[in-house]
Scaffold this motif. Structure first.
Motif, mmCIF file in Angstrom:
data_model
loop_
_atom_site.group_PDB
_atom_site.id
_atom_site.type_symbol
_atom_site.label_atom_id
_atom_site.label_comp_id
_atom_site.label_asym_id
_atom_site.label_seq_id
_atom_site.Cartn_x
_atom_site.Cartn_y
_atom_site.Cartn_z
ATOM 1 N N PRO A 21 44.255 2.653 21.014
ATOM 2 C CA PRO A 21 43.131 2.885 21.928
ATOM 3 C C PRO A 21 43.274 4.197 22.682
ATOM 4 O O PRO A 21 44.378 4.748 22.794
ATOM 5 C CB PRO A 21 43.198 1.684 22.874
ATOM 6 N N SER A 22 42.155 4.679 23.203
ATOM 7 C CA SER A 22 42.187 5.939 23.941
ATOM 8 C C SER A 22 43.041 5.830 25.194
ATOM 9 O O SER A 22 43.537 6.834 25.704
ATOM 10 C CB SER A 22 40.766 6.373 24.315
ATOM 11 N N ASP A 23 43.203 4.608 25.697
ATOM 12 C CA ASP A 23 44.053 4.372 26.861
ATOM 13 C C ASP A 23 44.824 3.077 26.707
ATOM 14 O O ASP A 23 44.253 2.056 26.304
ATOM 15 C CB ASP A 23 43.209 4.301 28.142
ATOM 16 N N LYS A 24 46.105 3.111 27.025
ATOM 17 C CA LYS A 24 46.927 1.906 26.962
ATOM 18 C C LYS A 24 46.979 1.198 28.319
ATOM 19 O O LYS A 24 47.386 0.049 28.402
ATOM 20 C CB LYS A 24 48.345 2.264 26.520
ATOM 21 N N ILE A 25 46.562 1.888 29.371
ATOM 22 C CA ILE A 25 46.687 1.326 30.715
ATOM 23 C C ILE A 25 45.444 0.532 31.096
ATOM 24 O O ILE A 25 44.374 0.686 30.501
ATOM 25 C CB ILE A 25 46.931 2.438 31.751
ATOM 26 N N LYS A 26 45.583 -0.305 32.102
ATOM 27 C CA LYS A 26 44.457 -1.074 32.618
ATOM 28 C C LYS A 26 43.596 -0.186 33.508
ATOM 29 O O LYS A 26 44.073 0.791 34.077
ATOM 30 C CB LYS A 26 44.964 -2.278 33.409
ATOM 31 N N TYR A 186 43.166 16.062 27.082
ATOM 32 C CA TYR A 186 44.317 15.411 27.718
ATOM 33 C C TYR A 186 43.859 14.528 28.877
ATOM 34 O O TYR A 186 44.314 13.379 29.005
ATOM 35 C CB TYR A 186 45.294 16.476 28.223
ATOM 36 N N MET A 187 42.955 15.041 29.707
ATOM 37 C CA MET A 187 42.484 14.290 30.871
ATOM 38 C C MET A 187 41.693 13.053 30.460
ATOM 39 O O MET A 187 41.602 12.084 31.225
ATOM 40 C CB MET A 187 41.625 15.191 31.760
ATOM 41 N N LEU A 188 41.124 13.073 29.259
ATOM 42 C CA LEU A 188 40.377 11.908 28.774
ATOM 43 C C LEU A 188 41.272 10.915 28.033
ATOM 44 O O LEU A 188 40.775 9.946 27.459
ATOM 45 C CB LEU A 188 39.240 12.366 27.853
ATOM 46 N N GLY A 189 42.565 11.169 28.032
ATOM 47 C CA GLY A 189 43.502 10.196 27.491
ATOM 48 C C GLY A 189 44.079 10.522 26.132
ATOM 49 O O GLY A 189 44.862 9.733 25.587
ATOM 50 N N LEU A 190 43.722 11.678 25.556
ATOM 51 C CA LEU A 190 44.254 12.030 24.241
ATOM 52 C C LEU A 190 45.737 12.353 24.321
ATOM 53 O O LEU A 190 46.159 13.157 25.158
ATOM 54 C CB LEU A 190 43.521 13.253 23.681
ATOM 55 N N GLU A 191 46.505 11.748 23.457
ATOM 56 C CA GLU A 191 47.904 12.124 23.345
ATOM 57 C C GLU A 191 47.990 13.506 22.699
ATOM 58 O O GLU A 191 47.147 13.882 21.889
ATOM 59 C CB GLU A 191 48.653 11.100 22.485
ATOM 60 N N ASP A 192 49.017 14.261 23.057
ATOM 61 C CA ASP A 192 49.144 15.632 22.558
ATOM 62 C C ASP A 192 49.128 15.702 21.032
ATOM 63 O O ASP A 192 48.598 16.636 20.442
ATOM 64 C CB ASP A 192 50.429 16.274 23.093
ATOM 65 N N ARG A 193 49.700 14.713 20.385
ATOM 66 C CA ARG A 193 49.774 14.778 18.925
ATOM 67 C C ARG A 193 48.410 14.586 18.262
ATOM 68 O O ARG A 193 48.256 14.893 17.082
ATOM 69 C CB ARG A 193 50.757 13.733 18.397
ATOM 70 N N TYR A 194 47.430 14.067 19.008
ATOM 71 C CA TYR A 194 46.091 13.886 18.464
ATOM 72 C C TYR A 194 45.087 14.892 19.020
ATOM 73 O O TYR A 194 43.920 14.893 18.623
ATOM 74 C CB TYR A 194 45.581 12.473 18.765
ATOM 75 N N ASN A 195 45.515 15.713 19.943
ATOM 76 C CA ASN A 195 44.612 16.683 20.573
ATOM 77 C C ASN A 195 44.309 17.808 19.579
ATOM 78 O O ASN A 195 45.219 18.493 19.114
ATOM 79 C CB ASN A 195 45.258 17.255 21.833
#
Length: 426
Positions: A21-26, A186-195
């Motif tokens: 998912p785009s974010d793992k956090i709640k 990055y600010m929208l939650g993309l991990e660096d490896r997928y940016n």
């Protein structure tokens, strides 16, 4: 951010990128942080560069948004959330999206600023949409789909700037543009490896080229069900802001920019297409049709089911005017494509760019503070947008692509009216 292009592409095409998912956090734990590699000077130069090309940058993003709708996994989420299936909810959703992006360009990125709060809101909506889609069994808001969406914002500008009248004005403008969208990702939650915006601009351009050739062009060539509906309601909704927004011309130009076979607009395009078709005929009769997918790179992601293939015939491309994809456009769409060419020629001049930027800024100002067309269509209260209020849901049942492929005769007076009106013909 130092991964090789091949490693980034391999990661994006891997099924793990879709499952993640785009974010793992709640939602309640969401907290934004700037990346360690954030460069304020470069980021602000990227903001300025895009404001300098405000008019065409906005059009390019709308074309990119249409292209994003051709990605089946993204379209499935858009349809299932029921927040853009009618022209009204599409107006609310995409006008809000546009205003969010303008807040990123117009405000300093720091805690508490409008752009910071906007990015937090957008990321929070992604988390809620992901949760809702999973509950309904309609997919997910994944790392891969967020990365593909970033392409919609930057892809055509990076790959086809000459076709959009965009050029570097100061040294380092394109590098700053690349850095800006890397930070946004990055600010929208993309991990660096997928940016997809890498540290090196050339790497970013290579990634965008691969994504266009292997993902966007095949998907636009073989559009998923409800693509036409999603594009239609978006353009009808956004025509409440600017009268030039029209479905057929924008979809045609999107596919043209994405190099979809058959979508030609210049004599050079026509000659190149005929050359490709002759090569694939390999001496066979000119009455033999060529499956358009044979002119494309194979999509590495299985987006089943597939629709009926488009067949191209050499004889159909002796002139641009007689090519099937252009010929079936209504008069109003052809007029607006021609108008776009004229405006591009004007935009390539210094004075023309300033005037068209000002012209467009006036429409945006009216759309924000006195949206009289939206008031007439949707009512005074619903014509205004709040960046921090979720757009409404609807119960509208999307129409299938086949409904939009039907070409009923259009009365001459509506053809003429479509050239100058807000195109509100559903």
């Amino acid at each position: 951010m130092d991964l090789h292009v091949d490693e980034v592409i391999k990661g994006l095409f891997n099924n793990e990128a879709y499952k993640k998912p785009s974010d793992k956090i709640k939602l309640e734990d969401l907290e934004l942080r700037l990346p360690e590699w954030y460069d304020k000077k470069k980021f602000d130069q990227g903001r300025r560069f895009q404001r300098d090309f405000f008019y065409m940058q906005s059009i390019a993003m709308m074309l990119g948004l249409i292209a994003v709708m051709a990605i089946p996994t993204i379209l499935k989420v858009l349809v299932s959330t029921r927040r853009s299936n009618s022209s009204f909810t599409a107006f609310k959703r995409y006008w809000s999206t546009f205003l969010h992006i303008q807040s990123w360009l117009g405000n300093e990125l720091k805690p508490g600023s409008l752009s910071w709060r906007s990015l937090h809101e957008v990321r929070a909506r992604h988390i809620m949409a992901d949760r809702a889609c999973k509950l309904k069994g309609h997919g997910t808001v994944s790392q891969r789909d967020v990365a593909f969406t970033i392409f919609g914002f930057i892809g055509f500008m990076i790959l086809k700037p000459q076709k959009l009248g965009i050029r570097q004005l100061q040294s380092g403008d394109w590098e700053a543009f690349n850095h800006f969208w890397g930070v946004i990702g990055y600010m929208l939650g993309l991990e660096d490896r997928y940016n997809i915006c890498r540290k090196n601009l050339d790497d970013t351009r290579q990634i965008c080229r691969i994504l266009q050739d292997r993902i966007y062009t095949p998907c636009l060539n073989n559009s998923p069900e409800y693509f036409e509906h999603a594009a239609h309601v978006m353009t009808v909704g956004m025509s409440a802001i600017h009268p030039a927004v029209e479905h057929d011309s924008l979809v045609f130009f999107t596919k043209y920019l994405a190099d979809v076979p058959g979508y030609i607009y210049t004599e050079k395009d026509r000659i190149e297409l005929q050359t490709k078709l002759k090569t694939h005929l390999n001496g066979n009769s000119i009455e033999t049709g060529i499956d358009s997918s044979k002119l494309l790179e194979k999509c590495p992601i299985d987006f089943s089911p597939q629709t009926k293939p488009t067949v191209l015939y050499l004889r159909d491309y002796d002139t641009i005017e007689d090519s099937p994809q252009y010929k079936r456009l209504p008069f109003g769409a052809k007029f607006k494509l021609s108008l776009l060419e004229v405006l591009l020629a004007v935009y390539n001049t210094y004075i023309g760019r300033l005037l068209l930027n000002l012209h467009f800024a006036c429409y945006i100002f009216i759309g924000e503070y006195l949206p009289y067309v939206a008031m007439w269509r949707y009512g005074v209260k619903d014509a205004y947008i709040s960046l921090f209020k979720e757009t409404p849901a609807d119960d509208y049942v999307p129409k299938t692509n086949s409904e939009y492929y039907k070409r009923m005769p259009i009365p001459w007076y509506r053809e003429l009216l479509s050239c100058v009106s807000w195109g509100y013909f559903e």
